[in-house]
Design a protein around this motif. Structure first.
Motif, PDB file in Angstrom:
ATOM      1  N   LEU A 138      -7.145   6.182  11.068  1.00 36.88           N
ATOM      2  CA  LEU A 138      -7.868   5.220  10.403  1.00 36.88           C
ATOM      3  C   LEU A 138      -7.796   3.692  10.407  1.00 36.88           C
ATOM      4  O   LEU A 138      -8.560   2.930  10.123  1.00 36.88           O
ATOM      5  N   ILE A 139      -6.477   3.519  10.466  1.00 36.28           N
ATOM      6  CA  ILE A 139      -6.189   1.986  10.806  1.00 36.28           C
ATOM      7  C   ILE A 139      -5.351   2.200  12.228  1.00 36.28           C
ATOM      8  O   ILE A 139      -4.546   2.650  12.464  1.00 36.28           O
ATOM      9  N   THR A 140      -5.554   0.711  12.860  1.00 35.33           N
ATOM     10  CA  THR A 140      -4.734   0.746  14.187  1.00 35.33           C
ATOM     11  C   THR A 140      -3.982  -0.640  13.839  1.00 35.33           C
ATOM     12  O   THR A 140      -3.088  -0.880  14.596  1.00 35.33           O
ATOM     13  N   GLY A 141      -3.858  -1.301  12.887  1.00 34.17           N
ATOM     14  CA  GLY A 141      -3.040  -2.222  12.435  1.00 34.17           C
ATOM     15  C   GLY A 141      -3.096  -2.964  11.255  1.00 34.17           C
ATOM     16  O   GLY A 141      -4.582  -3.227  10.941  1.00 34.17           O
ATOM     17  N   LEU A 142      -2.223  -3.442  10.444  1.00 36.89           N
ATOM     18  CA  LEU A 142      -2.467  -4.230   9.314  1.00 36.89           C
ATOM     19  C   LEU A 142      -1.425  -4.728   9.053  1.00 36.89           C
ATOM     20  O   LEU A 142      -0.149  -4.485   8.863  1.00 36.89           O
ATOM     21  N   SER A 143      -1.730  -6.225   8.972  1.00 34.51           N
ATOM     22  CA  SER A 143      -0.561  -7.333   8.437  1.00 34.51           C
ATOM     23  C   SER A 143      -1.123  -8.040   7.270  1.00 34.51           C
ATOM     24  O   SER A 143      -2.220  -8.483   7.382  1.00 34.51           O
ATOM     25  N   LEU A 144      -0.136  -7.817   6.224  1.00 38.68           N
ATOM     26  CA  LEU A 144      -0.550  -8.551   4.966  1.00 38.68           C
ATOM     27  C   LEU A 144       0.695  -8.951   4.252  1.00 38.68           C
ATOM     28  O   LEU A 144       1.789  -8.277   4.213  1.00 38.68           O
ATOM     29  N   VAL A 145       0.620 -10.208   3.486  1.00 39.32           N
ATOM     30  CA  VAL A 145       1.871 -10.487   2.864  1.00 39.32           C
ATOM     31  C   VAL A 145       1.501 -10.980   1.339  1.00 39.32           C
ATOM     32  O   VAL A 145       0.454 -11.626   1.257  1.00 39.32           O
ATOM     33  N   ALA A 146       2.143 -10.142   0.352  1.00 37.87           N
ATOM     34  CA  ALA A 146       1.882 -10.566  -1.053  1.00 37.87           C
ATOM     35  C   ALA A 146       2.938 -11.253  -1.505  1.00 37.87           C
ATOM     36  O   ALA A 146       4.018 -10.684  -1.546  1.00 37.87           O
ATOM     37  N   GLU A 147       2.806 -12.295  -2.018  1.00 38.95           N
ATOM     38  CA  GLU A 147       4.229 -13.162  -2.438  1.00 38.95           C
ATOM     39  C   GLU A 147       4.497 -12.708  -3.820  1.00 38.95           C
ATOM     40  O   GLU A 147       3.630 -12.370  -4.543  1.00 38.95           O
ATOM     41  N   PRO A 148       5.633 -13.084  -4.269  1.00 36.75           N
ATOM     42  CA  PRO A 148       5.969 -12.646  -5.533  1.00 36.75           C
ATOM     43  C   PRO A 148       5.190 -13.463  -6.455  1.00 36.75           C
ATOM     44  O   PRO A 148       4.960 -14.806  -6.637  1.00 36.75           O
ATOM     45  N   GLY A 149       4.643 -12.638  -7.608  1.00 39.28           N
ATOM     46  CA  GLY A 149       3.887 -13.203  -8.699  1.00 39.28           C
ATOM     47  C   GLY A 149       2.713 -13.663  -8.564  1.00 39.28           C
ATOM     48  O   GLY A 149       1.764 -13.873  -9.333  1.00 39.28           O
ATOM     49  N   LYS A 150       1.955 -13.252  -7.224  1.00 39.43           N
ATOM     50  CA  LYS A 150       0.750 -13.338  -6.826  1.00 39.43           C
ATOM     51  C   LYS A 150      -0.272 -12.247  -7.382  1.00 39.43           C
ATOM     52  O   LYS A 150       0.332 -10.965  -7.322  1.00 39.43           O
TER      53      LYS A 150
END
Length: 668
Positions: free
Chosen positions: A441-453
């Motif tokens: 279903l996914i071959t790669g996922l890069s994601l950053v959620a910063e604090p408070g966002k």
């Protein structure tokens, strides 16, 4: 952790796939199938491993070894006293009969003279019978000896009753302790099962295994443990007494035993598969009833009452057929054994009468032997009839064992990383995931959620939005890559530690039977004071409608919260998350059941709540996520766009199409 229901993937995303980056697209996919009955792990009509399951079933008594020994000792004493009774009564019969015969003989004569006189008169058969008696010519019944024998009989039977009562009491303790441990194991197992297991099961089927099947196991243990021990001991004791009284008659009585065994084995072989079908059908019927009960409003709205009744009738007919065959076939055992017992009785009575006539046995011994022959066949019949119950119990036990043997979620690390209260930085690092190995279903996922966002996730139904947050919660494990929380791999944390920092509100609300206050406190614990509770309720606009209820926060909700509206239920679950005060918020269509005016108020409260917290918001109403720091647009399991509301509108891409179609439809 604060959750509004068990973490089951919502029904609106049947083919949800985890997200992928735009640069490395993942293929479309879906969840494991919710196919027909064969998909639900039921034993259907296959033959079960009766011997292995029975051995495992009996193994649960291991922790009660001491009490089982006590039960056995009490059973030995009780059965031993019971077995003595017929012999003592036979002695009483001999006293009465010999006293009657002695009274008929001339006083002053001897037994030898009486026997010789009968032979001289040509009454050899009567003489042979009298030669085996203890006679005192001219003297009648010895009432003192008869009284002593009868008092001893009463004492023996009273003692047998008392020891039998104690045996029953200890048996109940053994059974209930054993079943309690089994229930504990099932409860612990359910909490260790992955979300995927419940996705493939109907809730009614699971409930049937942990309620009906366990109750049937308890009933089987209760009845077989006491009766089986007593029956086996009775067979041994009675057989010993029969050989003591007359080896010849004992051998005659044993002739029918092989016939009993052959009959029982033949019938049991045919009935066992029917018991498997019976309990499988019970599970399917319960699953259907549970679905129709929880969704009765929709059944009526769409006019599916007749179809629901037809399905019920079909499953009920299957249950009737399996139950009828199981009970009818196994029920043949007892009358068949009764026929063998009556045949045995006739043979013993005829042979015993001839032995009395020949003087080789007394009348009391024959009477005692006939009683023993009845006592001998009765426990054999009981054991045979218990096969009915035992087969049913083992069939239920195997269904419970299937649940206990199901694959569990991966265990928490032996030396977990303790993080305590987190800042809320969530990062996906080259994450890959699939529901099945042959459908990535996914071959790669890069994601950053910063604090408070605030990270908003939008897209059409089935795009994989909910799957993304399920990976954060570790409801599913990533295939490769990792997800970190404040730089710590979530796989190195315990699930409790991870989820204690996350508050989750799903679009499908869940309330339990209890007061409104208890439902709001569910995520934060029962020790939260009333002031904090009311503060959370006011922030989420729960307080106004609660104040209108007769009992306020002490108002008792029924199961599922049917006494409040859908919007009010949603507000209660939001208040629950507010009170839990988590570092990370996950809101999955949290305002879907709230009217537009209330939605505006709740949005203001959510903005205050999200301050200083990392928030993941899944929404179909794009108006509710305009102020999100980052908006992820998903299609077919891929992240196709990301940016702010204004940036995505200016790009005239997928988000813009969603936005325009939503508001253009309203204008049209």
């Amino acid at each position: 952790m604060s959750t509004d229901q068990s973490a089951k993937q919502p029904a609106d995303e049947p083919a949800a796939a985890p997200a992928a980056t735009a640069s490395r697209p993942g293929g479309p996919g879906g969840r494991p199938g919710h196919g027909p009955m064969g998909n639900m792990g039921m034993p259907a009509e296959k033959a079960m491993n009766f011997t292995g399951s029975l051995r495992r079933f009996a193994g649960y008594l291991g922790a009660e070894k001491v009490r089982v020994v006590v039960v056995t000792v009490l059973a030995v004493v009780s059965v031993g006293l019971t077995v003595m009774g017929p012999k003592l009564l036979g002695n009483a019969t001999n006293l009465i009969f010999e006293g009657f015969v002695s009274k008929q003989l001339p006083a002053g004569s001897t037994k030898a003279e009486a026997v010789a006189g009968l032979r001289a008169d040509g009454q050899d058969q009567l003489a042979d019978m009298m030669s085996g008696m203890t006679l005192t010519p001219g003297v009648g019944l010895d009432t003192t000896a008869l009284r002593d024998v009868l008092l001893l009989v009463v004492a023996v039977y009273v003692g047998a009753f008392l020891f039998g009562w104690l045996q029953g009491r200890f048996t109940a303790i053994v059974v209930q302790n054993t079943v309690r441990r089994l229930r504990d194991q099932v409860e612990e197992k359910v909490n260790r099962l992955p979300l995927g297991y419940f996705d493939k099961q109907k809730s009614g089927e699971v409930l049937s295994r942990v309620t009906n099947d366990i109750d049937n196991v308890a009933q089987t243990l209760q009845q077989t443990l006491s009766q089986l021990v007593s029956s086996i001991l009775t067979i041994v004791g009675v057989l010993a007494m029969m050989f003591w009284i007359s080896p010849l008659l004992a051998i005659v009585a044993l002739v029918t035993v092989p016939l009993s065994v052959i009959i029982t084995a033949a019938i049991a072989k045919r009935s066992q598969p029917q018991f498997v079908r019976q309990w499988a059908s019970t599970g399917r019927l319960n699953a259907h009833i549970e679905e129709m009960y929880t969704g009765h409003a929709l059944v009526k709205v769409f006019g599916h009452q007749e179809r629901a009744i037809e399905t019920f009738d079909e499953e009920n007919a299957h249950l009737y057929e399996a139950s009828f065959k199981a009970q009818f076939i196994s029920g043949i055992i007892q009358p068949a054994m009764g026929f063998v017992a009556n045949l045995n009785y006739v043979i013993v009575a005829v042979v015993g009468g001839l032995r009395v006539a020949s003087g080789t046995m007394t009348l009391g011994d024959v009477q005692a032997f006939i009683q023993y022959s009845r006592q001998f066949t009765q426990p054999i019949t009981q054991v045979a009839s218990m096969m009915n119950l035992l087969q049913s119990g083992v069939a239920s036990a195997e269904r419970v064992f299937e649940l206990l043997d199901a694959d569990e979620q991966s265990p928490d690390p032996a030396s977990p990383v303790r993080v305590g209260r987190v800042q809320g930085r969530v990062a996906f690092e080259d994450v890959a995931f699939s529901y099945s190995p042959d459908a990535p279903l996914i071959t790669g996922l890069s994601l950053v959620a910063e604090p408070g966002k605030t990270i908003a996730i939008v897209g059409p139904t089935g795009a994989g939005k909910t799957t993304l947050v399920n990976l954060i919660m570790r409801f599913y494990e990533v295939g490769s890559g990792r997800i970190t929380l404040d730089g710590v791999d979530v796989a190195t944390m315990t699930r409790d530690d991870l989820r204690s920092n996350i508050g989750m509100v799903l679009q499908d609300t869940w309330l339990f039977e209890g007061t409104i206050a208890d439902n709001i406190r569910y995520g934060a614990g029962p020790d939260v004071d009333d002031a904090r509770l009311v503060e959370a309720a006011e922030a989420t606009h729960v307080d106004p409608f609660v104040r209108t209820l007769p009992d306020g926060y002490d108002t008792v909700l029924d199961e599922g919260g049917a006494s409040v509206s859908a919007g009010e239920k949603q507000l209660l679950t939001i208040a629950r998350a507010f009170l839990a005060d988590p570092a990370i918020l996950i809101l999955d269509e949290a305002t879907s059941s709230v009217d537009t005016r209330t939605e505006v108020l709740v949005q203001k409260a959510m903005n205050a709540l999200r301050a200083g917290r990392t928030s993941f918001v899944i929404a179909h109403r794009l108006s509710t996520i305009r102020d999100a720091d980052v908006i992820l647009v998903m299609e077919h399991g891929d992240i196709v766009e990301q940016g702010t509301h204004d940036e995505l509108l200016a790009a005239h891409g997928a988000y813009a199409r969603l936005y325009e179609s939503q508001f253009a439809s309203a204008l049209d």
